[in-house]
Enzyme design. Structure first.
Site, PDB file in Angstrom:
ATOM      1  N   ASP A 264       0.806  -1.246  -0.043  1.00  0.00           N
ATOM      2  CA  ASP A 264      -0.026   0.095  -0.049  1.00  0.00           C
ATOM      3  C   ASP A 264       0.707   1.304   0.146  1.00  0.00           C
ATOM      4  O   ASP A 264       2.016   1.316   0.340  1.00  0.00           O
ATOM      5  CB  ASP A 264      -0.769   0.045   1.094  1.00  0.00           C
ATOM      6  CG  ASP A 264      -2.162  -0.932   1.116  1.00  0.00           C
ATOM      7  OD1 ASP A 264      -2.279  -1.494  -0.096  1.00  0.00           O
ATOM      8  OD2 ASP A 264      -2.657  -1.245   2.005  1.00  0.00           O
TER       9      ASP A 264
ATOM     10  N   LYS B 199      -3.171   2.431  -2.165  1.00  0.00           N
ATOM     11  CA  LYS B 199      -4.651   2.802  -1.676  1.00  0.00           C
ATOM     12  C   LYS B 199      -4.628   3.955  -0.779  1.00  0.00           C
ATOM     13  O   LYS B 199      -3.872   3.637   0.182  1.00  0.00           O
ATOM     14  CB  LYS B 199      -5.271   1.589  -1.127  1.00  0.00           C
ATOM     15  CG  LYS B 199      -5.577   0.519  -1.855  1.00  0.00           C
ATOM     16  CD  LYS B 199      -6.061  -0.754  -1.436  1.00  0.00           C
ATOM     17  CE  LYS B 199      -7.316  -0.787  -0.732  1.00  0.00           C
ATOM     18  NZ  LYS B 199      -8.609  -0.334  -1.455  1.00  0.00           N
TER      19      LYS B 199
ATOM     20  N   MET C 144      -9.430   7.065  10.168  1.00  0.00           N
ATOM     21  CA  MET C 144      -9.600   7.550   9.063  1.00  0.00           C
ATOM     22  C   MET C 144     -10.881   8.668   9.459  1.00  0.00           C
ATOM     23  O   MET C 144     -11.749   8.881   8.619  1.00  0.00           O
ATOM     24  CB  MET C 144     -10.024   6.613   7.961  1.00  0.00           C
ATOM     25  CG  MET C 144      -9.034   5.349   7.653  1.00  0.00           C
ATOM     26  SD  MET C 144      -9.721   4.199   6.937  1.00  0.00           S
ATOM     27  CE  MET C 144     -10.337   3.199   7.939  1.00  0.00           C
TER      28      MET C 144
END
Length: 481
Positions: free
Chosen positions: A258, A280, A393
């Protein structure tokens, strides 16, 4: 002359060998800590251990009992050494140790005097035991400190199951020699045996599967069965990568990583391994999850060993479940290597107690939004009950998270901490209250991954280097005006 001196310096003063001791007497002369240490070391072998001393201290008695050895309750005399394979002088007294070494030499027995290298016929290295595999490290120049340091590094990199793998290989050795007659082909078989799915299954605790895979490899003489590891890279600090993760990175043919995994961690993989970036990031997914699944299945189907390297832990908001399902459907063997998830790394780095007796007995890992992008209200009640909530997040929905929690009744004074780039060189810590949390969403200077920690336990943290959310917001407004 300089070249000759340099060449001489690169030659060993001792010749490393391994001495056969199974079923043979090894005598330790001594009664205190030095003797206990040697008995403990010898207990990792199949030697018949004897300690010679009129009296022994408790540490020696415990070590001897654990090793199943024998205490010869007598003062030292040369006749007690007859027939021994090795002798250790471990009295701690120079005169006594010298007498033991001299007696052993007259009988033709190699002797070692503890901490007296000038008396030794042989040295005892720092031992890494993966029986039947053993590695011994010694340094006659700087002594045991360097040897112990090197041993620790090897211990970390050499799996505990190495001995099991060696025993499995031994059980196949005669069959392989009979079935595979060509030397080059036999070498290729063993290379695949020790670094392919056989080793991977054994290290994952599946010995029966490993044996079946070894038989399949022998029958087919091919390497068409790949393997996938879903590996947690942790928060990004190289020294927070697990030992198992380091090992499998060194075994991988392909590393699928990632964007949040730092390049220094990716570089810890085998030098000639292929790197595939799947990049990502929130709002900028260069490769879809479906495509990532296809890559894992494709590479493993080609017989390659694949590491899927994810930030944090694969099972905590890492979408590992989807990749596991894809691998199962394709019949690809896989294993999971956990990593230090962001909440734990952030809390440790910022000294935030996630649980605290009498304050917070529950811990919730949550995301700031669901699959459709809506802010999640499901864990608001848990926060009301005193749980510590770690929000992943959540930067882009910080204001909405704060609003939802306030609507649920959580006090505006509830302590909040925000950790950006947890456990990395660019780490920044912000602290405040639930009433300040909306400030995070409007900040253009917070660009790295940020984790939000909410709860009363945060108020008991040591946050001297944190930046206040509300004050920072106010100062930015003044500066803009």
């Amino acid at each position: 002359m300089a070249r000759q001196d340099d060449a001489a310096n690169r030659k060993l003063a001792v010749f490393p060998t391994f001495h056969k001791v199974e079923g043979r007497r090894v005598v330790v002369v001594g009664s205190a800590d030095e003797a206990a240490a040697k008995v403990r070391l010898l207990s990792e072998t199949r030697a018949l251990i004897e300690v010679v001393a009129p009296e022994i201290e408790p540490a020696v008695a415990v070590a001897l009992d654990t090793a199943g050895g024998v205490w010869v309750r007598a003062g030292f005399r040369p006749g007690l050494l007859e027939g021994a394979a090795l002798v250790f002088a471990a009295s701690g007294e120079e005169r006594q140790d010298t007498a033991v070494v001299e007696a052993a030499r007259k009988l033709g027995i190699p002797a070692n005097a503890v901490d007296r290298p000038e008396l030794c016929d042989f040295y005892v290295g720092a031992l890494v035991n993966r029986a039947p595999v053993a590695i011994a490290i010694t340094s006659t120049g700087v002594g045991p400190v360097l040897a112990r340091h090197i041993r620790a590094r090897i211990e970390a990199l050499l799996p505990r199951e190495t001995g099991d793998l060696a025993r499995l290989a031994e059980s196949f050795r005669e069959t392989v020699a009979r079935v595979i007659t060509g030397g080059a082909e036999r070498r290729r078989f063993w290379a695949r045996f020790f670094s392919g799915p056989v080793a991977a299954h054994l290290q994952a605790g599946r010995p029966d599967v490993a044996r079946a895979e070894a038989q399949r490899l022998l029958n087919s003489r091919s390497d068409d069965a790949g393997f996938v590891w879903l590996v947690g890279a942790g928060p990004g600090a190289e020294d927070l990568l697990t030992l198992r993760a380091q090992r499998v990175l060194q075994e991988a043919d392909v590393i699928v990583h990632d964007a949040l995994v730092p390049s220094d961690v990716v570089a810890m993989g085998r030098r000639d391994a292929e790197r595939i970036a799947v990049g990502k990031r929130k709002g900028a997914h260069s490769v879809s999850q479906a495509r990532i699944n296809e890559i894992l299945v494709r590479e493993a189907s080609l017989g390659r060993r694949v590491v899927r390297l994810k930030a944090g832990d694969p099972l905590v908001f890492g979408r590992a479940g989807e990749e596991m399902a894809a691998l199962r459907d394709a019949g690809i063997a896989y294993d999971i290597v956990p990593g230090v998830t962001a909440a734990l790394a952030a809390a440790a780095s910022a000294r935030i107690p996630l649980t605290l007796r009498g304050i917070a007995s529950d811990l919730v890992f949550a995301t700031g939004h669901d699959r459709s992008g809506d802010t999640l209200p499901g864990w608001a009640g848990l926060a009301m009950g005193g749980a510590t909530v770690a929000v992943y997040m959540g930067r882009s929905v910080a204001a909405r998270v704060a609003e939802r929690l306030a609507e649920a009744g959580l006090a505006a004074e509830t302590p909040v901490a925000v950790v950006e780039n947890a456990a990395q060189r660019g780490e920044t810590l912000y602290a405040g209250t639930l009433g300040d949390l909306a400030a995070l969403e409007g900040r253009d200077d917070v660009t790295g991954p940020a984790l939000i920690v909410i709860g009363k336990a945060v108020g008991h943290a040591d946050l001297p280097e944190s930046q206040p959310l509300r004050a920072t917001l106010a100062s930015r407004a003044v500066a803009a005006a």
